[in-house]
Design a protein around this motif. Structure first.
Motif, PDB file in Angstrom:
ATOM      1  N   MET A  22      69.916  48.803  -1.397  1.00 29.90           N
ATOM      2  CA  MET A  22      69.738  47.371  -1.991  1.00 29.90           C
ATOM      3  C   MET A  22      70.825  46.459  -2.360  1.00 29.90           C
ATOM      4  SD  MET A  22      66.782  46.648  -2.071  1.00 29.90           S
ATOM      5  CE  MET A  22      66.533  45.332  -2.803  1.00 29.90           C
ATOM      6  N   GLY A  23      71.988  47.305  -3.062  1.00 33.16           N
ATOM      7  CA  GLY A  23      73.467  46.589  -2.993  1.00 33.16           C
ATOM      8  C   GLY A  23      74.088  46.118  -2.118  1.00 33.16           C
ATOM      9  N   SER A  24      73.867  46.900  -0.674  1.00 37.88           N
ATOM     10  CA  SER A  24      74.503  46.588   0.499  1.00 37.88           C
ATOM     11  C   SER A  24      73.684  45.136   1.011  1.00 37.88           C
ATOM     12  CB  SER A  24      74.164  47.521   1.380  1.00 37.88           C
ATOM     13  OG  SER A  24      74.897  48.588   1.079  1.00 37.88           O
ATOM     14  N   ILE A  25      72.189  45.391   0.901  1.00 34.70           N
ATOM     15  CA  ILE A  25      71.474  44.030   1.234  1.00 34.70           C
ATOM     16  C   ILE A  25      71.973  42.789   0.391  1.00 34.70           C
ATOM     17  CG2 ILE A  25      69.181  43.027   1.312  1.00 34.70           C
ATOM     18  CD1 ILE A  25      68.212  45.707   2.140  1.00 34.70           C
ATOM     19  N   MET A  26      72.131  42.968  -1.111  1.00 34.30           N
ATOM     20  CA  MET A  26      72.401  41.898  -1.887  1.00 34.30           C
ATOM     21  C   MET A  26      73.687  41.373  -1.735  1.00 34.30           C
ATOM     22  SD  MET A  26      70.751  43.071  -5.308  1.00 34.30           S
ATOM     23  CE  MET A  26      71.098  41.635  -6.225  1.00 34.30           C
ATOM     24  N   ASN A  27      74.679  42.173  -1.030  1.00 42.26           N
ATOM     25  CA  ASN A  27      76.114  41.632  -0.712  1.00 42.26           C
ATOM     26  C   ASN A  27      76.187  41.160   0.802  1.00 42.26           C
ATOM     27  OD1 ASN A  27      77.498  42.524  -3.063  1.00 42.26           O
ATOM     28  ND2 ASN A  27      78.052  44.325  -2.206  1.00 42.26           N
ATOM     29  N   PHE A  28      75.143  41.450   1.645  1.00 41.32           N
ATOM     30  CA  PHE A  28      75.149  40.685   2.870  1.00 41.32           C
ATOM     31  C   PHE A  28      74.493  39.530   2.795  1.00 41.32           C
ATOM     32  CE2 PHE A  28      72.611  40.466   6.718  1.00 41.32           C
ATOM     33  CZ  PHE A  28      73.891  40.391   7.642  1.00 41.32           C
ATOM     34  N   TYR A  29      73.309  39.579   2.046  1.00 40.12           N
ATOM     35  CA  TYR A  29      72.452  38.345   2.374  1.00 40.12           C
ATOM     36  C   TYR A  29      73.432  36.887   2.201  1.00 40.12           C
ATOM     37  CZ  TYR A  29      68.802  34.952   1.422  1.00 40.12           C
ATOM     38  OH  TYR A  29      68.145  33.852   1.606  1.00 40.12           O
ATOM     39  N   PRO A  30      74.141  36.745   0.883  1.00 43.94           N
ATOM     40  CA  PRO A  30      74.829  35.386   0.895  1.00 43.94           C
ATOM     41  C   PRO A  30      75.719  35.130   2.133  1.00 43.94           C
ATOM     42  CG  PRO A  30      74.858  36.753  -1.113  1.00 43.94           C
ATOM     43  CD  PRO A  30      74.486  37.562  -0.182  1.00 43.94           C
ATOM     44  N   GLN A  31      76.268  36.033   2.711  1.00 46.34           N
ATOM     45  CA  GLN A  31      77.251  35.721   3.598  1.00 46.34           C
ATOM     46  C   GLN A  31      76.261  35.416   4.949  1.00 46.34           C
ATOM     47  OE1 GLN A  31      79.380  39.415   4.195  1.00 46.34           O
ATOM     48  NE2 GLN A  31      80.640  39.113   2.712  1.00 46.34           N
ATOM     49  N   PHE A  32      75.253  36.113   5.043  1.00 46.70           N
ATOM     50  CA  PHE A  32      74.183  35.817   6.311  1.00 46.70           C
ATOM     51  C   PHE A  32      73.645  34.545   6.018  1.00 46.70           C
ATOM     52  CE2 PHE A  32      69.689  35.976   7.652  1.00 46.70           C
ATOM     53  CZ  PHE A  32      70.062  36.082   9.018  1.00 46.70           C
ATOM     54  N   HIS A  33      73.303  33.947   4.829  1.00 48.74           N
ATOM     55  CA  HIS A  33      72.805  32.820   4.532  1.00 48.74           C
ATOM     56  C   HIS A  33      73.767  31.616   4.916  1.00 48.74           C
ATOM     57  CE1 HIS A  33      71.317  29.427   2.067  1.00 48.74           C
ATOM     58  NE2 HIS A  33      70.270  29.745   2.462  1.00 48.74           N
ATOM     59  N   THR A  34      74.943  31.817   4.427  1.00 47.46           N
ATOM     60  CA  THR A  34      76.177  30.938   4.487  1.00 47.46           C
ATOM     61  C   THR A  34      76.371  30.737   6.042  1.00 47.46           C
ATOM     62  OG1 THR A  34      77.222  31.631   2.676  1.00 47.46           O
ATOM     63  CG2 THR A  34      78.636  30.442   4.082  1.00 47.46           C
ATOM     64  N   THR A  35      76.541  31.781   6.949  1.00 47.30           N
ATOM     65  CA  THR A  35      76.633  31.696   8.308  1.00 47.30           C
ATOM     66  C   THR A  35      75.458  30.929   8.995  1.00 47.30           C
ATOM     67  OG1 THR A  35      77.838  33.933   8.403  1.00 47.30           O
ATOM     68  CG2 THR A  35      76.881  33.080  10.233  1.00 47.30           C
ATOM     69  N   ILE A  36      74.218  31.527   8.625  1.00 42.85           N
ATOM     70  CA  ILE A  36      73.207  30.571   9.114  1.00 42.85           C
ATOM     71  C   ILE A  36      73.178  29.168   9.083  1.00 42.85           C
ATOM     72  CG2 ILE A  36      70.543  30.517   9.170  1.00 42.85           C
ATOM     73  CD1 ILE A  36      71.528  32.743  10.848  1.00 42.85           C
ATOM     74  N   MET A  37      73.522  28.863   7.696  1.00 39.59           N
ATOM     75  CA  MET A  37      73.455  27.257   7.367  1.00 39.59           C
ATOM     76  C   MET A  37      74.623  26.713   8.018  1.00 39.59           C
ATOM     77  SD  MET A  37      71.961  25.328   5.824  1.00 39.59           S
ATOM     78  CE  MET A  37      71.163  25.102   4.165  1.00 39.59           C
ATOM     79  N   ARG A  38      75.671  27.351   8.263  1.00 39.29           N
ATOM     80  CA  ARG A  38      76.845  26.812   9.108  1.00 39.29           C
ATOM     81  C   ARG A  38      76.215  26.516  10.257  1.00 39.29           C
ATOM     82  NH1 ARG A  38      80.231  28.570  11.937  1.00 39.29           N
ATOM     83  NH2 ARG A  38      80.062  30.917  11.306  1.00 39.29           N
ATOM     84  N   ILE A  39      75.721  27.300  10.947  1.00 40.43           N
ATOM     85  CA  ILE A  39      75.236  27.340  12.381  1.00 40.43           C
ATOM     86  C   ILE A  39      74.229  26.346  12.684  1.00 40.43           C
ATOM     87  CG2 ILE A  39      73.965  28.237  14.272  1.00 40.43           C
ATOM     88  CD1 ILE A  39      75.489  31.016  13.648  1.00 40.43           C
ATOM     89  N   TYR A  40      73.298  26.104  11.368  1.00 41.83           N
ATOM     90  CA  TYR A  40      72.421  25.075  11.400  1.00 41.83           C
ATOM     91  C   TYR A  40      73.033  23.727  11.297  1.00 41.83           C
ATOM     92  CZ  TYR A  40      68.670  21.946   9.684  1.00 41.83           C
ATOM     93  OH  TYR A  40      68.037  20.853   9.511  1.00 41.83           O
ATOM     94  N   LEU A  41      74.134  23.496  10.736  1.00 42.81           N
ATOM     95  CA  LEU A  41      74.612  22.328  10.272  1.00 42.81           C
ATOM     96  C   LEU A  41      75.293  21.531  11.666  1.00 42.81           C
ATOM     97  CD1 LEU A  41      75.704  22.495   6.614  1.00 42.81           C
ATOM     98  CD2 LEU A  41      74.074  21.131   7.671  1.00 42.81           C
ATOM     99  N   GLN A  42      76.209  22.941  12.145  1.00 43.44           N
ATOM    100  CA  GLN A  42      76.858  22.541  13.430  1.00 43.44           C
ATOM    101  C   GLN A  42      75.936  21.991  14.505  1.00 43.44           C
ATOM    102  OE1 GLN A  42      80.254  22.924  13.540  1.00 43.44           O
ATOM    103  NE2 GLN A  42      80.127  21.788  15.646  1.00 43.44           N
ATOM    104  N   ASN A  43      74.781  22.865  14.744  1.00 43.08           N
ATOM    105  CA  ASN A  43      73.921  22.233  15.566  1.00 43.08           C
ATOM    106  C   ASN A  43      73.199  20.926  15.321  1.00 43.08           C
ATOM    107  OD1 ASN A  43      74.136  24.654  17.169  1.00 43.08           O
ATOM    108  ND2 ASN A  43      72.525  25.669  16.455  1.00 43.08           N
ATOM    109  N   THR A  44      72.930  20.792  14.290  1.00 44.60           N
ATOM    110  CA  THR A  44      72.241  19.434  13.718  1.00 44.60           C
ATOM    111  C   THR A  44      73.543  18.268  14.151  1.00 44.60           C
ATOM    112  OG1 THR A  44      71.031  20.277  12.035  1.00 44.60           O
ATOM    113  CG2 THR A  44      71.463  17.965  11.673  1.00 44.60           C
TER     114      THR A  44
END
Length: 186
Positions: A22-44
């Protein structure tokens, strides 16, 4: 001997492993979310830039067309100013056999002008230069969303080179930089 559940030691081991996962997932999720949001904004941004330039590219393809009367050509079909930030295109939109300029109804004109000015990219019909003070300039990008950082057009013998850099206004680190080589057909 039958076992009826887990021992205290086994429960503690399972709890430690679950906590680590759970600790690993909680550390990974914000980075994952930031990366996905950056890719979405770049594509937009990329989509918005390509959509805004699609009309200009089509107009470059059409530039120079004059139905049935090519001897009536009186101006260059494509004119680009020395700075490369203004492009004027002419073509016979209605197949009338001439390039029309209607002062009383510029929307019926066969002159199409695009300009880069003040971090914006604008379009207007019926004007033959980018210094026009007419208020009908249509912005091709929403100025609240996208800033145009650079635009340059270069006229070559068989094609026009268009280079543009756009950025998101609220996140200037998200940029899109592209160069098009647009073939002239007429």
């Amino acid at each position: 001997m039958l076992s009826h559940g887990f021992s205290l030691f086994e429960m503690l081991i399972a709890l430690v492993i679950a906590t680590l996962i759970m600790g690993s997932i909680m550390n990974f999720y914000p980075q994952f979310h930031t990366t996905i949001m950056r890719i979405y904004l770049q594509n937009t941004l990329q989509e918005a830039t390509e959509q805004a330039l699609s009309g200009l590219i089509k107009d470059i393809h059409r530039a120079g067309f004059i139905a049935n009367s090519p001897h009536l050509i009186s101006h260059s079909a494509i004119e680009i100013n020395a700075a490369g930030n203004c492009i004027v295109l002419r073509y016979d939109l209605t197949s009338s056999g001439q390039w029309r300029k209607f002062a009383y109804d510029p929307q019926q004109s066969d002159i199409f002008t695009y300009r880069y000015s003040k971090s914006s990219f604008d379009y207007q019909t019926g004007v033959e230069h980018c210094n026009s003070t007419a208020t009908r300039w249509e912005k091709l990008f929403d100025p609240n969303e996208i800033t145009v950082k650079r635009f340059k057009a270069v006229l070559n013998p068989n094609y026009v080179t268009l280079s543009i850099t756009t950025a998101l206004k609220h996140n200037p680190l998200i940029q899109y930089d592209v160069t098009y080589y647009v073939k002239k057909y007429n």
